[in-house]
Motif scaffolding. Structure first.
Motif, PDB file in Angstrom:
ATOM      1  N   PHE A 101       0.920  -1.499   0.673  1.00  0.00           N
ATOM      2  CA  PHE A 101      -0.112  -0.346  -0.052  1.00  0.00           C
ATOM      3  C   PHE A 101       1.175   1.032   0.064  1.00  0.00           C
ATOM      4  CE2 PHE A 101       0.886  -0.792   4.319  1.00  0.00           C
ATOM      5  CZ  PHE A 101       0.984   0.788   5.256  1.00  0.00           C
ATOM      6  N   THR A 102       0.621   2.145  -0.779  1.00  0.00           N
ATOM      7  CA  THR A 102       1.589   3.273  -1.177  1.00  0.00           C
ATOM      8  C   THR A 102       1.616   3.573   0.438  1.00  0.00           C
ATOM      9  OG1 THR A 102       0.070   4.775  -1.650  1.00  0.00           O
ATOM     10  CG2 THR A 102       0.486   3.658  -3.515  1.00  0.00           C
ATOM     11  N   SER A 103       0.487   4.195   1.483  1.00  0.00           N
ATOM     12  CA  SER A 103       1.335   4.910   2.304  1.00  0.00           C
ATOM     13  C   SER A 103       1.401   3.864   3.781  1.00  0.00           C
ATOM     14  CB  SER A 103       0.097   4.987   3.133  1.00  0.00           C
ATOM     15  OG  SER A 103      -1.059   5.895   2.393  1.00  0.00           O
ATOM     16  N   ASP A 140      -5.699  -0.865  -0.688  1.00  0.00           N
ATOM     17  CA  ASP A 140      -5.529  -0.512   0.388  1.00  0.00           C
ATOM     18  C   ASP A 140      -6.334   0.695  -1.132  1.00  0.00           C
ATOM     19  OD1 ASP A 140      -6.207   2.054   1.929  1.00  0.00           O
ATOM     20  OD2 ASP A 140      -4.270   3.461   2.007  1.00  0.00           O
ATOM     21  N   PRO A 141      -7.143   0.283  -1.384  1.00  0.00           N
ATOM     22  CA  PRO A 141      -7.754   0.952  -2.826  1.00  0.00           C
ATOM     23  C   PRO A 141      -8.921   1.974  -2.587  1.00  0.00           C
ATOM     24  CG  PRO A 141      -9.303  -1.265  -1.827  1.00  0.00           C
ATOM     25  CD  PRO A 141      -7.626  -0.955  -1.700  1.00  0.00           C
ATOM     26  N   GLU A 142      -8.937   2.506  -1.092  1.00  0.00           N
ATOM     27  CA  GLU A 142      -9.717   3.646  -0.988  1.00  0.00           C
ATOM     28  C   GLU A 142      -9.230   4.821  -1.462  1.00  0.00           C
ATOM     29  OE1 GLU A 142     -10.919   2.892   3.702  1.00  0.00           O
ATOM     30  OE2 GLU A 142     -11.410   1.251   2.433  1.00  0.00           O
ATOM     31  N   ARG A 143      -7.228   4.429  -1.201  1.00  0.00           N
ATOM     32  CA  ARG A 143      -6.199   5.582  -1.150  1.00  0.00           C
ATOM     33  C   ARG A 143      -5.322   5.383  -2.386  1.00  0.00           C
ATOM     34  NH1 ARG A 143      -3.998   5.531   5.593  1.00  0.00           N
ATOM     35  NH2 ARG A 143      -3.462   3.550   4.663  1.00  0.00           N
ATOM     36  N   ASP A 144      -5.038   4.373  -2.765  1.00  0.00           N
ATOM     37  CA  ASP A 144      -4.180   3.986  -3.736  1.00  0.00           C
ATOM     38  C   ASP A 144      -5.221   3.955  -5.187  1.00  0.00           C
ATOM     39  OD1 ASP A 144      -2.303   4.175  -2.195  1.00  0.00           O
ATOM     40  OD2 ASP A 144      -2.288   1.559  -2.030  1.00  0.00           O
ATOM     41  N   LEU A 168      -2.207  -3.820  -9.658  1.00  0.00           N
ATOM     42  CA  LEU A 168      -3.633  -4.396  -9.219  1.00  0.00           C
ATOM     43  C   LEU A 168      -4.150  -3.596  -8.364  1.00  0.00           C
ATOM     44  CD1 LEU A 168      -2.607  -8.235  -9.676  1.00  0.00           C
ATOM     45  CD2 LEU A 168      -2.469  -5.866 -11.673  1.00  0.00           C
ATOM     46  N   ARG A 169      -5.438  -3.128  -8.631  1.00  0.00           N
ATOM     47  CA  ARG A 169      -6.231  -2.472  -7.697  1.00  0.00           C
ATOM     48  C   ARG A 169      -7.410  -2.985  -7.455  1.00  0.00           C
ATOM     49  NH1 ARG A 169     -10.158   2.155  -7.785  1.00  0.00           N
ATOM     50  NH2 ARG A 169     -10.094   3.112  -5.841  1.00  0.00           N
ATOM     51  N   ASP A 239       6.867  13.955   0.928  1.00  0.00           N
ATOM     52  CA  ASP A 239       5.487  12.081   1.026  1.00  0.00           C
ATOM     53  C   ASP A 239       3.956  13.421   0.837  1.00  0.00           C
ATOM     54  OD1 ASP A 239       4.070  10.167   1.322  1.00  0.00           O
ATOM     55  OD2 ASP A 239       4.955   9.989   3.026  1.00  0.00           O
ATOM     56  N   ASP A 240       3.190  13.158  -0.342  1.00  0.00           N
ATOM     57  CA  ASP A 240       2.043  14.188  -0.458  1.00  0.00           C
ATOM     58  C   ASP A 240       1.020  13.365  -0.128  1.00  0.00           C
ATOM     59  OD1 ASP A 240       3.832  16.690  -0.876  1.00  0.00           O
ATOM     60  OD2 ASP A 240       3.630  15.891  -3.351  1.00  0.00           O
ATOM     61  N   HIS A 241       1.495  12.325   0.548  1.00  0.00           N
ATOM     62  CA  HIS A 241       0.123  10.858   0.418  1.00  0.00           C
ATOM     63  C   HIS A 241      -0.893  11.421   2.168  1.00  0.00           C
ATOM     64  CE1 HIS A 241       0.834   9.337  -3.239  1.00  0.00           C
ATOM     65  NE2 HIS A 241       1.738   8.576  -2.839  1.00  0.00           N
ATOM     66  N   ASP A 242      -1.960  11.801   2.219  1.00  0.00           N
ATOM     67  CA  ASP A 242      -2.615  11.283   3.256  1.00  0.00           C
ATOM     68  C   ASP A 242      -2.992  10.262   4.157  1.00  0.00           C
ATOM     69  OD1 ASP A 242      -4.678  11.672   5.890  1.00  0.00           O
ATOM     70  OD2 ASP A 242      -6.190  12.440   4.748  1.00  0.00           O
ATOM     71  N   HIS A 243      -1.994   9.759   4.897  1.00  0.00           N
ATOM     72  CA  HIS A 243      -1.829   8.388   5.519  1.00  0.00           C
ATOM     73  C   HIS A 243      -3.306   8.226   6.508  1.00  0.00           C
ATOM     74  CE1 HIS A 243       2.073   8.352   4.759  1.00  0.00           C
ATOM     75  NE2 HIS A 243       2.314   9.450   5.453  1.00  0.00           N
TER      76      HIS A 243
END
Length: 292
Positions: A101-103, A140-144, A168-169, A239-243
């Motif tokens: 997951f990207t976060s 984690d498709p909600e954020r990814d 794959l998502r 790191d711009d992702h919202d964890h």
């Protein structure tokens, strides 16, 4: 013991034997002490590589191992707009898959994708790009989202235009959990406790270690080629992702599957310095299987 039932409750029995609950987990709670060789599997006669030695007792792994048939999965690739089915690879190409997951707060997921990236680079150099696919499956498709995955792919140095790399998502987390946990047996645990989430992300971006191409850890340089680009192709160190308010515990796993859909190598504890498999060996295994 059926591997599908092993670690059925990671948060209760499995996690108790692992080092910490927050963040990505390097170790699988297998018993048996000494490594044991997988001497056979139902489809071991369809493998290319010799039997694999795994940490602990291989019969207690929840995910497929040497000689098992990898479960057939079909998952959307938001970057290409197509659905990727592993059944389509049978008879055509090998594939290597990992789960992320990207976060990810501690650098483990980038290190997993680094192994796929190194195989992709070797395939381009050695001429077997059409014989292997590299699959990164997010749970984690909600954020990814597609945009997040595309940016992340560039940050990790993947060649998204090569035709053999797919993110794959699943459409929802529920689908991802069923696919990863139940069908594949790659255990994940969603953590929403505020204290555990805070612990997982404490120091992220300051003291988090990242693995370089030679397998060493470097707190300052995520990749040796300086990969890390925004949508305009400029370097982006932020790191711009919202964890958000949740994170994941998960097994750090890479699986290599041959052209017949049979597992040649499962690399559990792949990031463990003492028991993991080197990047060089993973690349060599992938090249041997893909070119067979």
């Amino acid at each position: 013991m059926d591997r599908r039932t092993y670690l059925g409750s990671l948060g209760v029995a499995g996690a108790a034997g692992l080092s910490g609950l927050a963040g990505c987990l390097d170790e699988l709670n297998v018993t048996g002490g000494e490594d044991q060789e997988v001497v056979h599997g139902e489809y071991a006669d369809q493998t290319v590589l010799d039997a694999q030695t795994l940490p602990g007792d291989p019969s207690q792994y929840s995910h497929p191992v040497y000689g098992d048939r990898f479960p057939a999965i079909s998952v959307p690739d938001p970057l290409t707009g197509e659905t990727i089915s592993t059944e389509d690879f049978v008879g055509e190409r090998a594939f290597m898959i990992t789960f992320f997951f990207t976060s990810c707060p501690d650098g483990a997921c980038p290190a997993l994708l680094l192994r796929l990236r190194r195989v992709q680079e070797d395939a381009a150099e050695a001429g077997y790009s059409d014989d292997i696919s590299l699959l990164g499956l997010t749970f984690d498709p909600e954020r990814d989202t597609g945009d997040v995955l595309e940016e992340y792919g560039y940050q990790q140095g993947a060649d998204l235009d090569a035709g053999n790399w797919h993110f794959l998502r699943p459409e929802t987390y529920e689908e991802a959990e069923e696919l990863v946990n139940d069908e594949i047996g790659m255990r994940i645990q969603r953590v929403e406790d505020e204290d555990e989430v805070a612990e997982a992300h404490e120091g992220h971006g300051e003291n988090g270690e990242h693995e370089t191409d030679d397998g060493d850890h470097d707190a300052d340089d995520e990749h040796d080629d300086g990969a890390g680009h925004d949508e305009d192709g400029d370097h982006d160190d932020h790191d711009d992702h919202d964890h958000g308010e949740y994170t994941f515990n998960h097994i750090n796993l890479v699986v290599l599957v041959n052209k017949d859909g049979i597992v040649e190598r499962a690399y559990p504890q792949v990031l463990n310095e003492e028991r993991g498999t080197s990047i060089e060996q993973i690349v060599d295994d992938a090249r041997t299987v893909a070119q067979h």
